[in-house]
Design a protein around this motif. Structure first.
Motif, PDB file in Angstrom:
ATOM      1  N   THR A  14      -2.920 -29.712 -26.135  1.00 55.87           N
ATOM      2  CA  THR A  14      -3.139 -29.912 -27.567  1.00 55.87           C
ATOM      3  C   THR A  14      -4.121 -31.070 -27.814  1.00 55.87           C
ATOM      4  N   GLY A  15      -5.045 -30.856 -28.718  1.00 54.37           N
ATOM      5  CA  GLY A  15      -6.031 -31.900 -29.028  1.00 54.37           C
ATOM      6  C   GLY A  15      -7.187 -31.962 -28.058  1.00 54.37           C
ATOM      7  N   LYS A  52     -10.086 -27.193 -28.260  1.00 50.62           N
ATOM      8  CA  LYS A  52     -10.256 -25.735 -28.175  1.00 50.62           C
ATOM      9  C   LYS A  52     -10.740 -25.140 -29.496  1.00 50.62           C
ATOM     10  N   LYS A  68      -1.575 -20.036 -36.790  1.00 50.38           N
ATOM     11  CA  LYS A  68      -1.115 -21.429 -36.860  1.00 50.38           C
ATOM     12  C   LYS A  68      -1.109 -21.928 -38.297  1.00 50.38           C
TER      13      LYS A  68
HETATM   14  N1  LIG Z   1     -16.596 -31.465 -29.133  1.00 50.28           N
HETATM   15  C1  LIG Z   1     -15.936 -32.507 -29.613  1.00 50.28           C
HETATM   16  N2  LIG Z   1     -16.537 -33.692 -29.668  1.00 50.28           N
HETATM   17  C2  LIG Z   1     -15.861 -34.776 -30.129  1.00 50.28           C
HETATM   18  N3  LIG Z   1     -14.586 -34.750 -30.552  1.00 50.28           N
HETATM   19  C3  LIG Z   1     -13.928 -33.589 -30.523  1.00 50.28           C
HETATM   20  C4  LIG Z   1     -14.567 -32.400 -30.040  1.00 50.28           C
HETATM   21  N4  LIG Z   1     -13.677 -31.395 -30.081  1.00 50.28           N
HETATM   22  C5  LIG Z   1     -12.554 -31.915 -30.569  1.00 50.28           C
HETATM   23  N5  LIG Z   1     -12.691 -33.221 -30.836  1.00 50.28           N
HETATM   24  C6  LIG Z   1     -11.654 -34.125 -31.393  1.00 50.28           C
HETATM   25  O1  LIG Z   1     -10.393 -33.656 -30.973  1.00 50.28           O
HETATM   26  C7  LIG Z   1      -9.604 -33.302 -32.105  1.00 50.28           C
HETATM   27  C8  LIG Z   1      -8.775 -32.069 -31.771  1.00 50.28           C
HETATM   28  O2  LIG Z   1      -9.623 -30.972 -31.617  1.00 50.28           O
HETATM   29  P1  LIG Z   1      -9.070 -29.482 -31.743  1.00 50.28           P
HETATM   30  O3  LIG Z   1      -8.308 -29.315 -32.993  1.00 50.28           O
HETATM   31  O4  LIG Z   1     -10.212 -28.573 -31.507  1.00 50.28           O
HETATM   32  O5  LIG Z   1      -8.054 -29.449 -30.520  1.00 50.28           O
HETATM   33  P2  LIG Z   1      -7.149 -28.222 -30.038  1.00 50.28           P
HETATM   34  O6  LIG Z   1      -7.306 -28.150 -28.556  1.00 50.28           O
HETATM   35  O7  LIG Z   1      -7.505 -27.011 -30.802  1.00 50.28           O
HETATM   36  O8  LIG Z   1      -5.711 -28.719 -30.376  1.00 50.28           O
HETATM   37  P3  LIG Z   1      -4.417 -27.803 -30.706  1.00 50.28           P
HETATM   38  O9  LIG Z   1      -4.044 -27.137 -29.419  1.00 50.28           O
HETATM   39  O10 LIG Z   1      -3.402 -28.782 -31.147  1.00 50.28           O
HETATM   40  O11 LIG Z   1      -4.832 -26.819 -31.762  1.00 50.28           O
HETATM   41  C9  LIG Z   1     -10.614 -33.083 -33.224  1.00 50.28           C
HETATM   42  O12 LIG Z   1     -10.074 -33.350 -34.478  1.00 50.28           O
HETATM   43  C10 LIG Z   1     -11.702 -34.071 -32.890  1.00 50.28           C
HETATM   44  O13 LIG Z   1     -11.366 -35.356 -33.370  1.00 50.28           O
END
Ligand SMILES: Nc1ncnc2c1ncn2[C@@H]1O[C@H](COP(=O)(O)OP(=O)(O)OP(=O)(O)O)[C@@H](O)[C@H]1O
Ligand SMILES: [Mg+2]
Length: 437
Positions: free
Chosen positions: A229-230, A233, A257
């Motif tokens: 998570t975070g 993705k 979600k």
């Molecule tokens: N390419 C990137 N460059 C810089 N920061 C990023 C990038 N991608 C994501 N982040 C940071 O990480 C945070 C989480 O990203 P994201 O929501 O895409 O994660 P996730 O893997 O989808 O998490 P989850 O599994 O909880 O949905 C974003 O709000 C941003 O602050």
């Protein structure tokens, strides 16, 4: 292994390295023509030295000198010429840092069971990336998996960042693609449309130390994005979907979600589904379209969408089906029989697209935190060849990439940092869709 056996192997290896350095030295004469002049200079200088040496001996003044001694002195000239040429060729064939590299690898215990260290054979500039150097090693029987495992130690020992590790022309050779240790990846690269490629099938993921990383859906049709998570993705998924829209593809998004990740702007441009019934209907439409295209291509004698679009006045659009957190959709734990059956139908349709979608321009991009076998069936997973993993533990990394590289190489504090199935680490683009769409 006994001491004598080790000693014998050591002697054999040393002879082999000498031979390899000689061969490399000869090859280098072809690549670096100026080296031939060194050999040309060496010949007259050797003859001069030999001549001065012989004249200084004053052989003609020594009475009753043995003819054997005179022959020996004469033989010194060819010996000097041949021996000297060998030494020069071996020097030419010895890459910079030959001994130092061996010592450093020895220090970190990168040895085989006979105690031998991999030997640096050549270092060359990568033709496509001017900042990347390729170090070719004789692997002394140490397999690629071990190099991957020791990657961090090797980077520290050689003071480089390893961009990728691959086998050379056979399993005995390992090629390290390296850049200087201080040229790390940036933590933030914002997407802009200049990164958009000209064709309709290539999507750009981000930047690695080799340059832009992209995936061509006409060759690798589906993408699996994993990461805890975070890890980034959803942002990466959006980067890919924005490009798909700009390339005139039809984009459908399943978001179970609660719709927080895909604001209004997406709803206007894509087909959205938030429940199983809409999802099933959408997947049925996609597989029907696949069948329709199958008949169309058969009737027109075309093998795939690119082929078809070349001759057709009305080109077919690619379809991209994206699912953010596929486990939310496919997890059957604790469900009633009827619900399980419905998920079975969803799985079945996904698996048809996974198997047949490439030729017909219908693609899956699935993101997940938990892609284990109960959730993503082998049929679907095995047909998704583009695997991308963000920061992850060893189990997640193993499931997505079939190895633990994401756990070992993606720092826990980096969001948007991913590793590809081929071991390339890249920083994914960051995007704010409200500015772009
Ligand atoms: N390419 C990137 N460059 C810089 N920061 C990023 C990038 N991608 C994501 N982040 C940071 O990480 C945070 C989480 O990203 P994201 O929501 O895409 O994660 P996730 O893997 O989808 O998490 P989850 O599994 O909880 O949905 C974003 O709000 C941003 O602050
Ligand atoms: Mg997310």
């Amino acid at each position: 292994m006994r001491y004598e056996d080790k000693e014998r192997l050591y002697q054999q290896t040393q002879k082999k390295y000498l031979w390899l350095r000689l061969v490399n030295g000869c090859k280098s004469l072809v690549q670096k023509k100026e080296r031939i002049f060194v050999l040309w200079f060496f010949c007259p200088i050797s003859i001069l030295i030999w001549y001065l040496f012989k004249s200084n001996l004053g052989l003609e003044d020594i009475p009753l000198i043995s003819p054997v001694f005179i022959v020996l002195v004469d033989l010194m000239l060819p010996a000097l010429l041949i021996g000297g040429t060998f030494v020069i060729l071996i020097l030419f064939g010895t890459p910079r840092g030959f001994d130092k590299t061996a010592n450093e690898l020895h220090r970190i215990g990168m040895t085989n069971s006979a105690g031998e260290v991999p030997m640096l054979l050549t270092r060359t500039q990568d033709k496509r990336h001017s900042n990347v150097e390729i170090l070719e090693f004789d692997a002394v029987g140490i397999p690629l998996t071990e190099w991957e495992k020791e990657r961090g130690y090797i980077e520290a020992a050689l003071n480089v960042n390893i961009v990728k590790i691959i086998e050379g022309r056979n399993k005995r050779r390992i090629l390290l693609h390296v850049v200087p240790a201080d040229s790390g990846l940036p933590d933030f690269i914002e997407w802009n449309d200049s990164y958009l490629t000209g064709d309709d099938s290539t999507l750009t993921l981000g930047k690695s130390q080799l340059g832009l990383e992209s995936v061509d859906l006409s060759k690798i049709p589906h993408i699996l994005l994993g990461g805890s998570t975070g890890s980034g993705k959803s942002i990466l998924l959006k980067v890919l979907l924005v490009q798909s829209l700009k390339k005139n593809a039809v984009v459908s998004i399943a978001d179970f979600k609660g719709g927080v990740d895909f604001p209004r702007v997406w709803h206007d441009k894509c087909k959205m589904c938030f429940d199983e019934d809409t999802l099933l209907t959408l997947l049925i439409e996609l597989t029907d379209e696949l069948e329709r295209r199958k008949t169309l291509f058969r009737e027109n004698g075309r093998a795939n969408i690119s082929d078809y679009n070349k001759q057709s006045a009305v080109p077919l659009q690619r379809h991209i089906f994206a699912c953010d957190e596929v486990a939310e959709v496919l997890d059957k734990t604790g469900l009633a029989k009827e619900q399980k059956e419905r998920i079975g139908l969803i799985e079945n349709r996904l698996s048809i697209i996974a198997r047949q979608g490439r030729a017909f321009g219908i693609h899956l991009i699935l993101a997940t935190q938990r892609p284990d076998a109960n959730i993503l069936s082998g049929q679907i997973r095995n047909n998704i060849d583009c695997r991308v993993c963000g920061r992850a533990d060893t189990i997640l990394s193993q499931i997505i990439l079939d190895n633990t590289t994401a756990a070992n190489q993606i720092p826990k504090d980096k969001a948007g940092r991913f590793i590809l199935h081929d071991g390339t680490v890249f920083q994914g683009f960051w995007i704010d869709e409200t500015d772009i769409l």
